[in-house]
Design an enzyme around this catalytic site. Sequence first.
Site, PDB file in Angstrom:
ATOM      1  N   ARG A   1       0.796  -1.233   0.000  1.00 30.42           N
ATOM      2  CA  ARG A   1       0.000   0.000   0.000  1.00 30.42           C
ATOM      3  C   ARG A   1       0.830   1.285   0.000  1.00 30.42           C
ATOM      4  O   ARG A   1       0.303   2.369  -0.211  1.00 30.42           O
ATOM      5  CB  ARG A   1      -0.958   0.000   1.209  1.00 30.42           C
ATOM      6  CG  ARG A   1      -2.201  -0.838   0.956  1.00 30.42           C
ATOM      7  CD  ARG A   1      -3.061  -0.913   2.197  1.00 30.42           C
ATOM      8  NE  ARG A   1      -2.543  -1.880   3.168  1.00 30.42           N
ATOM      9  CZ  ARG A   1      -2.970  -1.962   4.423  1.00 30.42           C
ATOM     10  NH1 ARG A   1      -3.878  -1.136   4.872  1.00 30.42           N
ATOM     11  NH2 ARG A   1      -2.453  -2.871   5.232  1.00 30.42           N
TER      12      ARG A   1
ATOM     13  N   GLY B   1      -6.285  -7.889  15.752  1.00 30.16           N
ATOM     14  CA  GLY B   1      -6.589  -9.072  16.543  1.00 30.16           C
ATOM     15  C   GLY B   1      -7.221  -8.662  17.872  1.00 30.16           C
ATOM     16  O   GLY B   1      -6.816  -7.674  18.478  1.00 30.16           O
TER      17      GLY B   1
ATOM     18  N   ARG C   1      27.611  26.638   5.996  1.00 32.19           N
ATOM     19  CA  ARG C   1      27.882  25.264   5.542  1.00 32.19           C
ATOM     20  C   ARG C   1      28.908  24.601   6.467  1.00 32.19           C
ATOM     21  O   ARG C   1      29.379  25.220   7.421  1.00 32.19           O
ATOM     22  CB  ARG C   1      28.338  25.316   4.092  1.00 32.19           C
ATOM     23  CG  ARG C   1      27.180  25.744   3.167  1.00 32.19           C
ATOM     24  CD  ARG C   1      27.651  25.977   1.753  1.00 32.19           C
ATOM     25  NE  ARG C   1      28.406  24.841   1.260  1.00 32.19           N
ATOM     26  CZ  ARG C   1      29.283  24.898   0.247  1.00 32.19           C
ATOM     27  NH1 ARG C   1      29.518  26.063  -0.355  1.00 32.19           N
ATOM     28  NH2 ARG C   1      29.916  23.826  -0.136  1.00 32.19           N
TER      29      ARG C   1
ATOM     30  N   ASN D   1      35.403  43.893   8.920  1.00 31.04           N
ATOM     31  CA  ASN D   1      34.141  44.083   8.208  1.00 31.04           C
ATOM     32  C   ASN D   1      34.298  43.661   6.754  1.00 31.04           C
ATOM     33  O   ASN D   1      35.182  44.142   6.048  1.00 31.04           O
ATOM     34  CB  ASN D   1      33.702  45.543   8.288  1.00 31.04           C
ATOM     35  CG  ASN D   1      32.296  45.697   7.727  1.00 31.04           C
ATOM     36  OD1 ASN D   1      31.327  45.275   8.342  1.00 31.04           O
ATOM     37  ND2 ASN D   1      32.210  46.262   6.537  1.00 31.04           N
TER      38      ASN D   1
END
Length: 453
Positions: free
Chosen positions: A15, A135, A328, A372
Site C-alpha cells: 500500500r 486481533g 555550511r 568588516n
Amino acid sequence: MSLSVIIMSAGKGTRMKSIKPKVLQPLAGKPLLEHVLTTAKALGSQKNIVIYGFGGEQVKNTFAHEQIEWVEQAEQLGTGHAVMMTLPVLPTEGKSLILSGDVPLIGVETLQKLASSDSPFAMLTMSVDNPFGLGRIIRQDGRVVAIVEQKDATDTEQQIKEINSGVYCVANEILHKYLKNLDNNNAQGEYYLTDIVKMAVDDGIEIATVSPEYPFEIEGVNDRLQLAQLERTWQAHQAQNLMKQGVHIIDPSRFDLRGHLSVGKDVEIDINVIFEGDCELGDHVKIGAGCIIKNTKIASGTVVAPYSIFENAVVGENNQIGPFARLRPNAITSDEVHIGNFVELKNTQMASGAKANHLAYLGDSTIGQKTNIGAGTITANYDGVNKYKTVIGDEVRIGSNAVLVAPVSIGNKATIGAGSVITKDCEANKLVVARGRQTVIEGWVRPEKEKKD
Ligand code: UD1
Ligand code: CA
C-alpha cells in the site's frame, strides 16, 4: 536473563506504492526500522534478529554497519511463519521481544515493562475505540485465553475493544516449543503467531498484559497517509517535550525535529523550523521562521532571522545571523559576529565582532576580530582543481565587491578598496586598491538609431 529482539520486517508494504521496502520509509528523517533498532539497542539486547523478505538487499545494505542477525522469510506466510524462521538462530534460554519494523515508535520504557514481567508470555494490548482490522484479546474471568483475528472473529468477538498490538515478550522456550505446531487453517490461510497464545494457555501458562505509555507507540504504518499522520503525532510529542523543558515554540503544529535537540533556557522557535541530526541551542537563542538547522550548535543570546540554513556549523554567543544566511560545514563563529542576508560561509572561521552583512561568499578562510566584509565580497578559493585559503586579519575593512583570489592574506587593519581583485598578500594598515582607474573616453559618441522620417 538474556534478551533477544526479533523484528518482523518481511512484509511488502504494497500500500505504500513504493519501490523502497516499507521499513526503509522515513519517519522523522530516519528509516522506520532504524527507530526500532535504536530502541532495541537501548534495551541492551544480546541479539537483534531482523526477519526480512521483500527488498532484502536494500534493507541489509542500509543497516550494513549494525550488529544484526538477518533471517530471511522468502514467502510471507504469516507472522507465525516469520518468527519460525528465527528458530535456528534463537537461543533456547532467555526471552525475546517480538516487534515489527513498521511499528516505529514503540518506546523503551514500555518494552522494559513488558520484558520485566514475571510471566514467560507477556503481551502489549490496549483498548481502542475502533478495533477494526486488529486481533482481539479474548479473556475468560479476566485472563487472556486467545487472540482472534478480525477475519476469523464472530460478531460478538468483533465487539471486543481490547486489541493485540503485535508486540510480545516471550520465553524462547515457548517459541521453540509451540511455533512448530502452528497450522494455517484460518480465514487468511496464514500461520498466525497469535495462535501460540491459546497453546500456551492450554498448557497452564498465564499470559500477562501491559499497556503502552502512549497510544502512538503501537501504531503501524501501512500507507502514506498513516506515515504522514504518525509523523505529525511524533512531532507534536517532541514539541510537547521541548515545551515542558521551557522552549517557546510558537506553533507546535509547525515544528519538525528529525534527530535530537538540546536546549537552554528561554529558547524561542518560530514556525516551520526544521532541526536535523544533533543540534544544541543555548539560553535565549531565537530562531526565526523557516530555518533549517542540521548538526549545529548555537550559543546563548544568538538571534537567527528567518530562512537561514545551517549544516555542521558552530555559532558563538550573541551573533546576529540572517535572514537568508547559509552556514555550511565547518562554519565557526566566535561571539558578537554578524552574518547578514545572502552570505554563505563554508569552512570559515569568524573571530569575535567580525561582520559580513550582505551578499558574500566566504570559503576556506579565517576572518579576524572586528573585521568588516563589504557587500559582494567573494573569496575565490577554487581554481577548478584545488582549494586555497584566505587569511584576513583583525579590524580589516574589505570594500564592496572585492574578490580575494586565494591563497592570499590580508594584514591587520588593512583596507581594501571597493571592486578590487586582490591576487597578492596585502600589508597591515595599508589601503590597497586593485582595479582600473575611472577614466573618461574622449571622442566617444553613443550610437543612435536612424530616424525614419
Ligand atoms: C498482526 C496480528 C494482530 C495484531 C496486528 C497488530 C497476527 C496473526 N495478527 O496482524 O493480532 O492486531 O498484527 O498490527 O499476528 N510480517 C512478516 N512476515 C509475514 C507476515 C507479516 O514479516 O509473513 C510482518 C509484517 O511486515 C509486519 C508484521 O509482521 O511488520 C505484522 O504483520 P501485519 O500483516 O501487519 O499484521 P497482521 O497479521 O495483519
Ligand atoms: Ca498490520
